[in-house]
Write a protein that holds these residues in place. Structure first.
Motif, PDB file in Angstrom:
ATOM      1  N   UNK A  59       0.818  -1.206   0.000  1.00 27.95           N
ATOM      2  CA  UNK A  59       0.000   0.000   0.000  1.00 27.95           C
ATOM      3  C   UNK A  59       0.856   1.261   0.000  1.00 27.95           C
ATOM      4  N   UNK A  60       1.837   1.321   0.891  1.00 28.74           N
ATOM      5  CA  UNK A  60       2.590   2.567   1.028  1.00 28.74           C
ATOM      6  C   UNK A  60       3.403   2.875  -0.225  1.00 28.74           C
ATOM      7  N   UNK A  61       4.044   1.850  -0.814  1.00 29.75           N
ATOM      8  CA  UNK A  61       4.807   2.100  -2.033  1.00 29.75           C
ATOM      9  C   UNK A  61       3.891   2.530  -3.175  1.00 29.75           C
ATOM     10  N   UNK A  62       2.719   1.942  -3.259  1.00 29.44           N
ATOM     11  CA  UNK A  62       1.772   2.347  -4.299  1.00 29.44           C
ATOM     12  C   UNK A  62       1.249   3.754  -4.086  1.00 29.44           C
ATOM     13  N   UNK A  63       1.019   4.115  -2.820  1.00 28.60           N
ATOM     14  CA  UNK A  63       0.530   5.471  -2.532  1.00 28.60           C
ATOM     15  C   UNK A  63       1.585   6.517  -2.847  1.00 28.60           C
ATOM     16  N   UNK A  64       2.835   6.227  -2.508  1.00 31.94           N
ATOM     17  CA  UNK A  64       3.917   7.170  -2.833  1.00 31.94           C
ATOM     18  C   UNK A  64       4.036   7.332  -4.348  1.00 31.94           C
ATOM     19  N   UNK A  65       3.883   6.217  -5.075  1.00 32.39           N
ATOM     20  CA  UNK A  65       3.918   6.279  -6.529  1.00 32.39           C
ATOM     21  C   UNK A  65       2.763   7.112  -7.071  1.00 32.39           C
ATOM     22  N   UNK A  66       1.590   6.985  -6.452  1.00 35.93           N
ATOM     23  CA  UNK A  66       0.437   7.784  -6.884  1.00 35.93           C
ATOM     24  C   UNK A  66       0.684   9.268  -6.650  1.00 35.93           C
ATOM     25  N   UNK A  67       1.297   9.614  -5.512  1.00 42.22           N
ATOM     26  CA  UNK A  67       1.580  11.019  -5.214  1.00 42.22           C
ATOM     27  C   UNK A  67       2.598  11.597  -6.180  1.00 42.22           C
ATOM     28  N   UNK A 161      -0.926  14.623  -4.830  1.00 42.89           N
ATOM     29  CA  UNK A 161       0.132  14.836  -5.802  1.00 42.89           C
ATOM     30  C   UNK A 161      -0.171  15.936  -6.792  1.00 42.89           C
ATOM     31  N   UNK A 162      -1.449  16.144  -7.109  1.00 45.04           N
ATOM     32  CA  UNK A 162      -1.803  17.212  -8.055  1.00 45.04           C
ATOM     33  C   UNK A 162      -2.208  18.495  -7.342  1.00 45.04           C
ATOM     34  N   UNK A 163      -2.498  18.407  -6.051  1.00 44.25           N
ATOM     35  CA  UNK A 163      -2.924  19.604  -5.315  1.00 44.25           C
ATOM     36  C   UNK A 163      -1.741  20.356  -4.713  1.00 44.25           C
ATOM     37  N   UNK A 164      -0.840  19.626  -4.056  1.00 42.31           N
ATOM     38  CA  UNK A 164       0.286  20.269  -3.382  1.00 42.31           C
ATOM     39  C   UNK A 164       1.435  20.463  -4.367  1.00 42.31           C
ATOM     40  N   UNK A 165       2.095  21.592  -4.278  1.00 48.86           N
ATOM     41  CA  UNK A 165       3.197  21.904  -5.185  1.00 48.86           C
ATOM     42  C   UNK A 165       4.548  21.433  -4.657  1.00 48.86           C
ATOM     43  N   UNK A 166       4.600  20.964  -3.420  1.00 49.13           N
ATOM     44  CA  UNK A 166       5.853  20.440  -2.863  1.00 49.13           C
ATOM     45  C   UNK A 166       5.526  19.472  -1.729  1.00 49.13           C
TER      46      UNK A 166
END
Length: 246
Positions: A59-67, A161-166
């Protein structure tokens, strides 16, 4: 439909070539994850047992990839190239979901299986009496609920990932924790108010019951609705950032 599939496949191939520096790390990542899953299999029963560690890594690796799916938006020097891609906003939204939402689960669970099988082979070599069987199930226990949780987390991190700029991962985690605390406070307040209205002790649910099956269906429906909601919000955020050029 065929034209959409064709455009999606061409875009994903082009995207992979643009990110070929990341492709070079795939063999190392596969070997490292297989080793990690083997070590987990040596610490728990690889043929069953507690699968929470496997599912957490998945889950965590997939979520980081999504971000990181739209990492160009987090780098000022590459935003212009991203804005000029010959794709509609909905295509940019959906196509960048595919690696983390579809490809990663299809890759990760076979890796988990390989790691668990390696653990069984190690046991067979050094402790033959430890395990009688040599085959482990392809999917660890609890994979259904894990996938449901993964969908919800994917939608949240993809939106982050699309909302935050950093620093989208850290900010998404903090925002999600804040949201969970806020919702928990609302639930506690609602229970307190219901108890006062019913004239029962706080938390007293005598005479109140909720069928377990109905509660499970409600939670599944709520998770799916929330996931789709945040994916839709991601699409609107991408359109907004394209229009504003930020």
């Amino acid at each position: 439909m065929n034209s959409i599939v064709y455009r999606a496949s061409r875009y994903l191939m082009r995207d992979a070539l643009l990110r070929r520096d990341s492709l070079y790390t795939i063999p190392g990542v596969v070997a490292a994850l297989s080793f990690v899953f083997m070590c987990l299999g040596l610490s728990v029963d690889p043929q069953g047992g507690d699968a929470s560690a496997y599912l957490f890594i998945f889950s965590f690796t997939g979520w980081v990839s999504a971000a990181a799916a739209h990492k160009e938006l987090q780098q000022k020097g590459t935003r212009h190239e991203w804005y000029t891609l010959p794709l509609a906003s909905w295509e940019k939204t959906i196509y960048r979901m595919i690696p983390s939402l579809i490809i990663w689960p299809l890759v990760c669970f076979p890796l988990i299986w390989v790691g668990r099988m390696l653990a069984v082979l190690v046991f067979a070599l050094f402790d033959p009496a430890h395990h009688a069987g040599f085959l482990v199930p392809l999917y660890p226990p609890g994979v259904g609920d894990a996938l449901l949780t993964y969908l919800l987390g994917h939608a949240l991190f993809y939106f982050g990932g699309v909302y935050f700029t950093s620093h989208p991962v850290g900010k998404t985690v903090l925002a999600s924790l804040g949201g969970m605390i806020f919702l928990s406070a609302i639930v506690v307040f609602s229970i307190w108010a219901w108890s006062k209205l019913r004239g029962v002790p706080f938390g007293g649910f005598d005479g109140f019951s909720f069928p377990l099956g109905s509660w499970r269906m409600f939670s599944i429906g709520l998770s799916l609705f929330t996931s789709v909601w945040f994916w839709v919000l991601s699409y609107f955020r991408i359109r907004e950032r394209e229009a504003r050029g930020v």
